[in-house]
Structure formats: C-alpha cells, structure tokens
Design a protein around this motif. Structure first.
Motif, PDB file in Angstrom:
ATOM      1  N   GLY A   1       8.909   1.339  -4.097  1.00 38.72           N
ATOM      2  CA  GLY A   1       8.469   0.605  -2.916  1.00 38.72           C
ATOM      3  C   GLY A   1       7.033   0.982  -2.602  1.00 38.72           C
ATOM      4  O   GLY A   1       6.140   0.827  -3.421  1.00 38.72           O
ATOM      5  N   SER A   2       6.823   1.520  -1.409  1.00 41.70           N
ATOM      6  CA  SER A   2       5.470   1.947  -1.032  1.00 41.70           C
ATOM      7  C   SER A   2       5.324   3.461  -1.122  1.00 41.70           C
ATOM      8  O   SER A   2       4.431   4.035  -0.526  1.00 41.70           O
TER       9      SER A   2
ATOM     10  N   GLN B   1       0.850  -1.177   0.000  1.00 39.64           N
ATOM     11  CA  GLN B   1       0.000   0.000   0.000  1.00 39.64           C
ATOM     12  C   GLN B   1       0.892   1.234   0.000  1.00 39.64           C
ATOM     13  O   GLN B   1       2.034   1.183   0.445  1.00 39.64           O
ATOM     14  N   ILE B   2       0.338   2.304  -0.484  1.00 36.73           N
ATOM     15  CA  ILE B   2       1.089   3.554  -0.523  1.00 36.73           C
ATOM     16  C   ILE B   2       1.122   4.134   0.883  1.00 36.73           C
ATOM     17  O   ILE B   2       0.083   4.332   1.515  1.00 36.73           O
ATOM     18  N   HIS B   3       2.340   4.373   1.376  1.00 41.56           N
ATOM     19  CA  HIS B   3       2.506   4.941   2.718  1.00 41.56           C
ATOM     20  C   HIS B   3       2.967   6.391   2.663  1.00 41.56           C
ATOM     21  O   HIS B   3       2.817   7.119   3.637  1.00 41.56           O
ATOM     22  N   LYS B   4       3.531   6.778   1.528  1.00 39.74           N
ATOM     23  CA  LYS B   4       4.097   8.116   1.432  1.00 39.74           C
ATOM     24  C   LYS B   4       3.954   8.619   0.004  1.00 39.74           C
ATOM     25  O   LYS B   4       4.023   7.851  -0.943  1.00 39.74           O
ATOM     26  N   ILE B   5       3.748   9.913  -0.132  1.00 36.59           N
ATOM     27  CA  ILE B   5       3.661  10.531  -1.455  1.00 36.59           C
ATOM     28  C   ILE B   5       4.706  11.636  -1.521  1.00 36.59           C
ATOM     29  O   ILE B   5       4.767  12.498  -0.647  1.00 36.59           O
ATOM     30  N   GLN B   6       5.555  11.572  -2.558  1.00 30.41           N
ATOM     31  CA  GLN B   6       6.549  12.615  -2.796  1.00 30.41           C
ATOM     32  C   GLN B   6       6.121  13.385  -4.036  1.00 30.41           C
ATOM     33  O   GLN B   6       5.725  12.795  -5.037  1.00 30.41           O
ATOM     34  N   VAL B   7       6.239  14.701  -3.964  1.00 22.42           N
ATOM     35  CA  VAL B   7       5.863  15.546  -5.091  1.00 22.42           C
ATOM     36  C   VAL B   7       7.098  16.322  -5.537  1.00 22.42           C
ATOM     37  O   VAL B   7       7.787  16.926  -4.718  1.00 22.42           O
ATOM     38  N   GLU B   8       7.360  16.279  -6.820  1.00 22.04           N
ATOM     39  CA  GLU B   8       8.415  17.083  -7.428  1.00 22.04           C
ATOM     40  C   GLU B   8       7.742  18.066  -8.373  1.00 22.04           C
ATOM     41  O   GLU B   8       6.863  17.693  -9.146  1.00 22.04           O
ATOM     42  N   VAL B   9       8.164  19.324  -8.305  1.00 24.60           N
ATOM     43  CA  VAL B   9       7.549  20.364  -9.133  1.00 24.60           C
ATOM     44  C   VAL B   9       8.531  20.756 -10.242  1.00 24.60           C
ATOM     45  O   VAL B   9       9.682  21.075  -9.977  1.00 24.60           O
TER      46      VAL B   9
END
Length: 175
Positions: free
Chosen positions: A155-156, A78-86
């Motif tokens: 990964g997650s 499951q997705i545990h973390k979201i990283q955003v790049e702009v």
C-alpha cells in the motif's frame, strides 16, 4: 453476279453488325455484373474503414483514461510509513538499529511510491556499507555494518529488510 455479291456483302455486313451488337451487349452485361460486385466491395471497404476509425477512437479514449488514472494514482500514492526489519545474528540492539535506519530513510516519507520503485538504487546507496555504532550494557561500542537486503511496497508503506553484521563478521565474510 452483282446481286449475288451484293447479297453476300449484305449478309457479311449483317453478321459483322450483329457480332458487334453482341460484343457490345456482352460488354454491357459484364460491366453491370462486375460494377455491381465492385460497388458491393467499395461499400464493404467503407464500412471497414468506418469500423476501424471507431475502434481507433475508442482505443485513444481508453489510453487517455489510463493516462489520467496513472497520473492520479501516481500523485495520490505516497509513502506514509516506513517499516524496518533487521536480519542479524546479534542478540541485542535490534530496536536501536531499527531506529537508526528509520532516521536514515526518513526523507523518503511523502515521496511517490512509483518514484522510489523506479529508483531503488537510492535506498541501496544510503544503506550500502553504512556503519553504525551500538552501545551495550558495559558501555562498549560495537561497530555494525548495514546492507540493504529487500524492499517492498505494501500500500503506502515502504518495508525495508536490512542485514546488520558486526564488523568482525563482515571481515570474516569478505575473506
């Protein structure tokens, strides 16, 4: 004359009887020879059927194991973390854009990785032509248009690259 005929007929009868005995003996020999070959072929066929059935059972067992592993993996990843790049030409507001995009995609935390990878259009629908506003030092609001560029799973962690353009830049690129 009669005895000649009788002798001749006995000779013909003996020849016919010996011919038939030879014919029967030849048939028996051929039957035994081909029967032995056929028995060998039947045994070989039975061995091949058995080996084929064993391989099919092994394939079914391995498929069941793969299905179990896939279900286990699907439920555990499951997705545990979201990283955003702009990706932007703006000199300011990168962190604010990141935080606003993170709040937009926050509902995806806890979702299955395979579910999102099978439906990437959900993320695009959320971010396509989304307009956000940034405030600069002079309290002037800048209108920013978002566009999803890339997504990746590490990964997650769901990593999202978002392209952020000022509306003036967007109008220039649209023309």
């Amino acid at each position: 004359m009669r005895t000649d005929r009788l002798i001749r007929s006995r000779g013909l009868i003996r020849m016919a009887v010996s011919f038939f005995f030879g014919l029967i003996a030849g048939m028996v020999a051929m039957l035994l020879w081909t029967g032995q070959k056929l028995d060998g072929l039947y045994l070989e066929r039975s061995a091949l059927y058995y080996a084929n059935n064993q391989k099919n059972k092994e394939i079914l067992r391995l498929q069941q194991e793969l299905d179990k592993d896939a279900r286990r993996q699907e439920s555990s990843e499951q997705i545990h973390k979201i990283q955003v790049e702009v990706i932007s030409s703006l000199r300011y507001g990168q962190e604010e854009i990141k935080s606003q995009v993170e709040t937009l995609v926050d509902p995806f935390i806890g979702k299955s990785v395979t579910w999102i990878s099978n439906n990437p259009d959900l993320l695009e629908t959320i971010l396509r032509n989304r307009t956000i506003f940034l405030s600069d030092d002079n309290n002037r609001k800048t209108e920013i248009r978002l566009r999803l560029k890339y997504i990746a799973f590490i990964g997650s962690t769901l990593k999202i690259w978002v392209e952020a353009l000022e509306t003036a830049e967007t109008e220039k690129t649209a023309d």
